[in-house]
Enzyme design. Structure first.
Site, mmCIF file in Angstrom:
data_model
loop_
_atom_site.group_PDB
_atom_site.id
_atom_site.type_symbol
_atom_site.label_atom_id
_atom_site.label_comp_id
_atom_site.label_asym_id
_atom_site.label_seq_id
_atom_site.Cartn_x
_atom_site.Cartn_y
_atom_site.Cartn_z
ATOM 1 N N ASP A 90 0.667 -1.265 0.051
ATOM 2 C CA ASP A 90 0.180 -0.069 -0.033
ATOM 3 C C ASP A 90 0.990 1.141 0.143
ATOM 4 O OD1 ASP A 90 -2.736 0.376 -0.084
ATOM 5 O OD2 ASP A 90 -3.036 -0.185 2.041
ATOM 6 N N GLU A 188 -14.192 -1.344 -2.519
ATOM 7 C CA GLU A 188 -14.347 -1.482 -0.819
ATOM 8 C C GLU A 188 -15.753 -0.753 -0.547
ATOM 9 O OE1 GLU A 188 -11.340 -0.336 1.679
ATOM 10 O OE2 GLU A 188 -12.607 -0.566 3.383
HETATM 11 O O1 KIV Z 1 -5.014 -1.338 4.122
HETATM 12 C C1 KIV Z 1 -5.643 -2.371 3.770
HETATM 13 O O2 KIV Z 1 -5.827 -3.289 4.569
HETATM 14 C C2 KIV Z 1 -6.491 -2.313 2.638
HETATM 15 C C3 KIV Z 1 -7.504 -3.191 2.366
HETATM 16 C C4 KIV Z 1 -8.640 -3.031 3.306
HETATM 17 C C5 KIV Z 1 -7.934 -3.556 0.980
HETATM 18 O O3 KIV Z 1 -6.445 -1.129 1.915
#
Ligand code: KIV
Length: 272
Positions: A90, A188
């Site tokens: 991420d 989401e």
């Molecule tokens: O940070 C995370 O866990 C996410 C998921 C909820 C898709 O972005």
């Protein structure tokens, strides 16, 4: 060799093949080497080092304080603990919104830590950034619907894409991200029929969380799967520890439930 029998590290092409064959993609969030090993053994296809780590690991009340260095540290650990799942990192809040060049610098650090793809939040406004990264060799996963980094702008963690206008905007965002070169897209907390329509309109892999069963796959937050911590959970969360003999068994049951389409069930979905 099918993706399920492959022991080498999966690639984004393997996930695309899963979509093409109709097999659901099972993705979990993961933050450390021990759980990475356990989830690899349970047969997950992909591990996401999500900025949810700010909440479930660091104890913050949102994802906003997470840094690139935090994600890179956890990516390296998850990579050391796993052999097969496709690894996604991420991009944290503030690490990509300023300019495509800023996004490239930070995405490159996450790829150097071991990620095979980066995920960033946002719709059509992020398309130029997605294109910039993809053209420079960095695969990108988009993330639309409920985007937790915008929790204050959204006024809370609320279901998105409700109503005709919002649904149309979300569909246009999805098409813009695909056209920019995104090869995965997280949806989401949106109504299940909208996620189904978006998935049908795209050729790339869609990964749902609170978006119904008709996505190409599902992502589960590790701590939700194991009911950690106890307390109020989102409607789409299922406690896979219930009836399981161990955490490894719970993880395997979750993978099976995603693959056979029994999760998410209608009670885990949102109406339009
Ligand atoms: O940070 C995370 O866990 C996410 C998921 C909820 C898709 O972005």
């Amino acid at each position: 060799m099918s993706a399920q029998t492959t022991t080498r590290r999966l690639t984004q092409l393997d996930l695309a093949k899963l979509r093409a064959s109709g097999e659901k993609v099972a993705m979990f969030t993961c933050y450390d080497a021990s759980f990475a090993r356990l989830l690899d053994g349970a047969g997950v296809d992909s591990l996401l080092v999500g900025d949810s780590l700010g909440m479930v690991v660091q104890g913050h009340d949102s994802t906003l304080p997470v840094s690139v260095a935090d994600i890179a540290y956890h990516v390296a650990a998850v990579k050391r603990g796993s052999d097969r799942p496709f690894l996604i990192a991420d991009m944290p809040f503030g690490s990509y919104q300023e300019s495509p060049a800023q996004a490239f610098r930070n995405a490159a650090a996450l790829m150097a830590a071991g990620a095979q793809m980066v995920k960033l939040e946002g719709g059509r406004e992020m398309a130029p950034t997605v294109e910039f990264l993809v053209q420079r060799g960095i695969p990108v996963c988009g993330h639309i619907g409920l985007t937790p980094q915008s929790v204050h702008a959204l006024g809370g963690y609320k279901v998105q894409g409700k109503g005709e206008e919002a649904a149309r905007r979300l569909q246009d965002d999805a098409l813009a991200l695909q056209a920019a070169g995104a090869t995965l897209l997280v949806l989401e907390a949106i109504p299940a029929p909208l996620a189904a329509a978006v998935t049908a309109a795209l050729h790339i892999v869609t990964i749902g969380i609170g978006a119904g069963v008709d996505c190409s796959g599902q992502v589960l937050v590790l701590h939700d799967v194991f009911d950690i911590p106890p307390g109020k959970k989102a409607k789409f969360v299922r406690n896979f520890m219930a009836g399981a003999s161990s955490i490894a068994d719970a993880a395997a049951r979750a993978v099976t439930a995603i693959k056979d389409g029994s999760y998410p069930a209608p009670e885990h979905t949102y109406a339009p």
